[in-house]
Design an enzyme around this catalytic site. Structure first.
Site, PDB file in Angstrom:
ATOM      1  N   LYS A 183     -15.421  -4.008  18.127  1.00  9.88           N
ATOM      2  CA  LYS A 183     -14.370  -5.012  18.338  1.00  9.88           C
ATOM      3  C   LYS A 183     -14.229  -5.767  17.022  1.00  9.88           C
ATOM      4  O   LYS A 183     -14.989  -6.680  16.727  1.00  9.88           O
ATOM      5  CB  LYS A 183     -14.793  -5.959  19.468  1.00  9.88           C
ATOM      6  CG  LYS A 183     -13.648  -6.610  20.225  1.00  9.88           C
ATOM      7  CD  LYS A 183     -12.638  -7.376  19.369  1.00  9.88           C
ATOM      8  CE  LYS A 183     -13.113  -8.794  19.081  1.00  9.88           C
ATOM      9  NZ  LYS A 183     -12.221  -9.481  18.103  1.00  9.88           N
ATOM     10  N   GLU A 258     -26.098 -12.214  13.366  1.00  9.72           N
ATOM     11  CA  GLU A 258     -25.971 -12.613  11.955  1.00  9.72           C
ATOM     12  C   GLU A 258     -24.955 -13.737  11.927  1.00  9.72           C
ATOM     13  O   GLU A 258     -23.764 -13.491  12.111  1.00  9.72           O
ATOM     14  CB  GLU A 258     -25.483 -11.434  11.106  1.00  9.72           C
ATOM     15  CG  GLU A 258     -26.356 -10.187  11.159  1.00  9.72           C
ATOM     16  CD  GLU A 258     -27.652 -10.331  10.387  1.00  9.72           C
ATOM     17  OE1 GLU A 258     -27.891 -11.401   9.788  1.00  9.72           O
ATOM     18  OE2 GLU A 258     -28.445  -9.381  10.404  1.00  9.72           O
ATOM     19  N   CYS A 292     -20.851 -15.382   3.896  1.00  8.26           N
ATOM     20  CA  CYS A 292     -21.892 -16.043   4.686  1.00  8.26           C
ATOM     21  C   CYS A 292     -23.034 -16.514   3.797  1.00  8.26           C
ATOM     22  O   CYS A 292     -23.654 -17.527   4.074  1.00  8.26           O
ATOM     23  CB  CYS A 292     -22.398 -15.110   5.762  1.00  8.26           C
ATOM     24  SG  CYS A 292     -22.943 -13.523   5.121  1.00  8.26           S
ATOM     25  N   GLU A 390     -20.923 -25.656   7.504  1.00  9.71           N
ATOM     26  CA  GLU A 390     -20.384 -24.489   6.801  1.00  9.71           C
ATOM     27  C   GLU A 390     -18.865 -24.635   6.663  1.00  9.71           C
ATOM     28  O   GLU A 390     -18.164 -24.818   7.656  1.00  9.71           O
ATOM     29  CB  GLU A 390     -20.699 -23.209   7.582  1.00  9.71           C
ATOM     30  CG  GLU A 390     -20.240 -21.960   6.850  1.00  9.71           C
ATOM     31  CD  GLU A 390     -20.507 -20.671   7.628  1.00  9.71           C
ATOM     32  OE1 GLU A 390     -20.243 -20.636   8.837  1.00  9.71           O
ATOM     33  OE2 GLU A 390     -20.957 -19.702   7.001  1.00  9.71           O
TER      34      GLU A 390
HETATM   35  P1  NAD Z   1     -16.111 -15.782  14.734  1.00  8.65           P
HETATM   36  O1  NAD Z   1     -17.412 -16.122  15.392  1.00  8.65           O
HETATM   37  O2  NAD Z   1     -14.944 -16.640  15.019  1.00  8.65           O
HETATM   38  O3  NAD Z   1     -15.657 -14.311  15.142  1.00  8.65           O
HETATM   39  C1  NAD Z   1     -16.464 -13.179  14.898  1.00  8.65           C
HETATM   40  C2  NAD Z   1     -16.117 -12.102  15.906  1.00  8.65           C
HETATM   41  O4  NAD Z   1     -16.500 -12.539  17.201  1.00  8.65           O
HETATM   42  C3  NAD Z   1     -14.627 -11.779  15.983  1.00  8.65           C
HETATM   43  O5  NAD Z   1     -14.451 -10.387  16.187  1.00  8.65           O
HETATM   44  C4  NAD Z   1     -14.189 -12.543  17.211  1.00  8.65           C
HETATM   45  O6  NAD Z   1     -13.058 -11.989  17.843  1.00  8.65           O
HETATM   46  C5  NAD Z   1     -15.417 -12.404  18.097  1.00  8.65           C
HETATM   47  N1  NAD Z   1     -15.556 -13.437  19.136  1.00  8.65           N
HETATM   48  C6  NAD Z   1     -15.103 -14.708  19.131  1.00  8.65           C
HETATM   49  N2  NAD Z   1     -15.426 -15.329  20.286  1.00  8.65           N
HETATM   50  C7  NAD Z   1     -16.128 -14.431  21.020  1.00  8.65           C
HETATM   51  C8  NAD Z   1     -16.758 -14.477  22.302  1.00  8.65           C
HETATM   52  N3  NAD Z   1     -16.717 -15.577  23.076  1.00  8.65           N
HETATM   53  N4  NAD Z   1     -17.389 -13.382  22.761  1.00  8.65           N
HETATM   54  C9  NAD Z   1     -17.455 -12.253  21.994  1.00  8.65           C
HETATM   55  N5  NAD Z   1     -16.867 -12.147  20.786  1.00  8.65           N
HETATM   56  C10 NAD Z   1     -16.214 -13.227  20.296  1.00  8.65           C
HETATM   57  O7  NAD Z   1     -16.425 -15.678  13.193  1.00  8.65           O
HETATM   58  P2  NAD Z   1     -15.372 -15.465  12.008  1.00  8.65           P
HETATM   59  O8  NAD Z   1     -14.632 -16.753  11.829  1.00  8.65           O
HETATM   60  O9  NAD Z   1     -14.622 -14.202  12.254  1.00  8.65           O
HETATM   61  O10 NAD Z   1     -16.330 -15.199  10.772  1.00  8.65           O
HETATM   62  C11 NAD Z   1     -16.834 -16.192   9.949  1.00  8.65           C
HETATM   63  C12 NAD Z   1     -18.270 -16.519  10.324  1.00  8.65           C
HETATM   64  O11 NAD Z   1     -19.079 -15.349  10.223  1.00  8.65           O
HETATM   65  C13 NAD Z   1     -18.913 -17.532   9.394  1.00  8.65           C
HETATM   66  O12 NAD Z   1     -19.652 -18.461  10.142  1.00  8.65           O
HETATM   67  C14 NAD Z   1     -19.862 -16.677   8.549  1.00  8.65           C
HETATM   68  O13 NAD Z   1     -20.951 -17.354   7.990  1.00  8.65           O
HETATM   69  C15 NAD Z   1     -20.280 -15.655   9.530  1.00  8.65           C
HETATM   70  N6  NAD Z   1     -20.791 -14.471   8.846  1.00  8.65           N
HETATM   71  C16 NAD Z   1     -22.138 -14.234   8.867  1.00  8.65           C
HETATM   72  C17 NAD Z   1     -22.668 -13.138   8.195  1.00  8.65           C
HETATM   73  C18 NAD Z   1     -24.143 -12.867   8.250  1.00  8.65           C
HETATM   74  O14 NAD Z   1     -24.518 -11.756   7.940  1.00  8.65           O
HETATM   75  N7  NAD Z   1     -24.983 -13.802   8.610  1.00  8.65           N
HETATM   76  C19 NAD Z   1     -21.814 -12.276   7.499  1.00  8.65           C
HETATM   77  C20 NAD Z   1     -20.442 -12.557   7.486  1.00  8.65           C
HETATM   78  C21 NAD Z   1     -19.948 -13.646   8.166  1.00  8.65           C
END
Ligand code: NAD
Length: 497
Positions: A183, A258, A292, A390
């Site tokens: 997804k 992550e 991240c 963040e």
């Molecule tokens: P997000 O949490 O908004 O979304 C990530 C994914 O989760 C998307 O595909 C989204 O559709 C899905 N999602 C959202 N709500 C959900 C739910 N209730 N149930 C299941 N899936 C759901 O994150 P984002 O804004 O897309 O990405 C940015 C974030 O990702 C930042 O906080 C960043 O630090 C983090 N990130 C972490 C790493 C790591 O390896 N630690 C790497 C890259 C990004």
């Protein structure tokens, strides 16, 4: 209209289930914007619970009845290597799509195919070299371990470097023999549409890879809630991770989380200042600051603080902000207007909480699109929200420190613990401070350069579980122990008296 629209863009982005492109059963869709015009360029299928169920059913059938899990490691590795070659062959197209959809500068998007391909090569090698353990109790037992793929893996990914992060989960899951439902993030669904052809041409059997697009709270949540998906590998925001962990409890799923970060870069007075400047600028302003592991809090020895701040701000002001497709661009457009507004909110907050040294607004030459001049705040207090939260954009906080003990406390005084960076030429201090930082990953005298064999992941609010190398294979497989009696087994004789 974005003049740099790649040729042949799909007007509709669809799911890929059981070897076919399909729309949502309900017909529901959502619009996808490009970050330069913020105008819709495509309509994407919005997956609902019934679409997820369809994808999981296909993935389950491919797992139970298909060849993939039972193939030898070498056979699966061959497919993975072909995928890697195909990903590299798509490098130009991928860079073009990723730049258009995410706003990443083209020069930085170009590296993504190589990194994605490397993930497939690495896990192809890893699975072939994997061995299973055996334990011997002389004369009594031989106990051997059977490693099995867990079944259908649910992969949920964010919008920053989307294709590369998808590969980071797809490669070990497929190498392990799992079948998958991916997804991808709703802001950036474009590059994921390259996977079906790449996989099909590489010989991945039908039904092994399934993709359902859609909104997190709908498609993502349905994947987390599905009873036949035993593992969820999630990368995204900490708050989303918390929701997922709560919901996954109902089916006792294995989770890899992550999550977010607010990583410190510590610069001691004895550091190679030129190198530290280059690295700490790159560490927070590359990938538009949407990374991240960004070193978004720079903690600087007070002895060099005035000089560091002045040089840092001067360089930040000269960073080229521009259209993502322009090879001269160093910082492009932030991914989406909602995210842009959120980042701007932090910039306004920062102006009240700290001293603005550079940026702080949209560059004058870019009147539209999600552009922000690299923004540097100094004298940021540890209780400031821009120190604690963040931001995920081109915004950095500089804070002075006096002693090693103080800087360790400052580094650890946030809820996150993903990465840390330490700059010093004092060997002993470097190791001491690296070990004292509460973070899953620390780099000494370097920015983030990955070694794929090493653990990747955070502590505290930055994640649960580590991926990388063997750990990823551990996540997508389960170990079964088989015990064999070699001699007479003493058995109490119940009912024999
Ligand atoms: P997000 O949490 O908004 O979304 C990530 C994914 O989760 C998307 O595909 C989204 O559709 C899905 N999602 C959202 N709500 C959900 C739910 N209730 N149930 C299941 N899936 C759901 O994150 P984002 O804004 O897309 O990405 C940015 C974030 O990702 C930042 O906080 C960043 O630090 C983090 N990130 C972490 C790493 C790591 O390896 N630690 C790497 C890259 C990004």
């Amino acid at each position: 209209m974005n003049d740099h629209r790649p040729a042949g863009l799909p007007e509709r982005i669809r799911h890929f289930i059981d070897g076919e492109e399909v729309d949502s059963l309900s017909g529901r869709t959502f619009e996808v914007l490009d970050p330069v015009t913020n105008q819709p360029y495509a309509t994407a299928a919005a997956g609902q619970a019934e679409d997820i169920d369809r994808a999981v059913t296909a993935a389950r059938a491919a797992f139970t009845d298909g060849p993939w899990p039972a193939m030898t490691a070498r056979e699966r590795a061959r497919v993975l290597f072909r995928i890697a070659d195909a990903v590299e062959a798509e490098a130009d197209r991928l860079a073009e799509l990723e730049t258009f959809d995410t706003g990443l500068p083209i020069t930085q998007a170009r590296g993504q195919a190589r990194r994605a391909a490397e993930n497939f090569r690495f896990f192809g090698d890893e699975i072939v070299a994997l061995h299973e353990d055996a334990y011997r109790v002389p004369g009594a037992q031989v106990n051997y371990v059977v490693r099995k793929p867990v079944g259908v893996a649910g992969l949920i990914t964010p919008w920053n470097t989307p294709f590369m992060l998808e590969s980071w989960k797809l490669a070990p899951a497929l190498a392990s023999g799992c079948t998958v439902v991916l997804k991808p993030a709703e802001f950036t669904p474009l590059s994921a549409s390259l996977w079906p052809r790449i996989f099909a041409e590489a010989g991945l059997p039908r039904g092994v890879f399934n993709l359902v697009g859609g909104i997190g709270e709908e498609a993502g949540q349905a994947l987390v809630d599905h009873p036949h998906v035993p593992r969820i590998s999630f990368t995204g925001e900490t708050t989303t991770g918390q929701t997922i962990m709560g919901r996954a409890a109902a089916n006792l799923k294995g989770l890899s989380m992550e999550l977010g970060g607010k990583s410190p870069a510590v610069v001691f007075a004895d550091a190679d200042l030129d190198a530290a400047l280059d690295s700490t600028l790159f560490g927070v302003f590359s990938l538009n600051g949407e990374r991240c592991t960004a070193g978004s809090r720079i903690l600087v020895d007070r002895a060099i603080y005035p000089e560091f701040c002045a040089r840092y701000a001067e360089r930040a002001q000269r960073i080229v902000v521009g259209p993502p497709h322009d090879p001269a661009t160093e910082v492009g457009a932030l991914v989406h207007p909602e995210h842009y507004e959120r980042v701007l909110g932090y910039v306004e907050l920062g102006k009240r909480e700290a001293t603005l040294l550079a940026g702080g607004a949209r560059p004058e030459h870019l009147p539209t699109g999600n552009y922000l001049a690299p923004t540097v705040f100094a004298d940021v207090k540890p209780d400031a929200r821009i120190f604690q939260e963040e931001i995920f954009g081109p915004v950095v906080a500089l804070t002075p420190f006096d002693t090693e003990a103080e800087v360790v406390a400052l580094a650890n005084d946030v809820r996150y613990g993903l990465a840390g960076y330490v700059w010093t030429n004092d060997l002993k201090r470097g190791h001491r401070v690296a070990a004292a930082i509460d973070a899953g990953m620390v780099w000494l005298n370097s920015h983030n350069i990955r070694d794929l064999r090493t653990p990747f992941g955070g502590v505290k609010a930055s994640g649960v579980g580590h991926e990388g190398g063997r750990r990823s294979i551990d996540f997508y497989t389960t170990e079964q122990i088989v015990h064999i009696a070699l001699g007479e087994v003493h058995t109490p004789r119940f009912g024999a008296r």
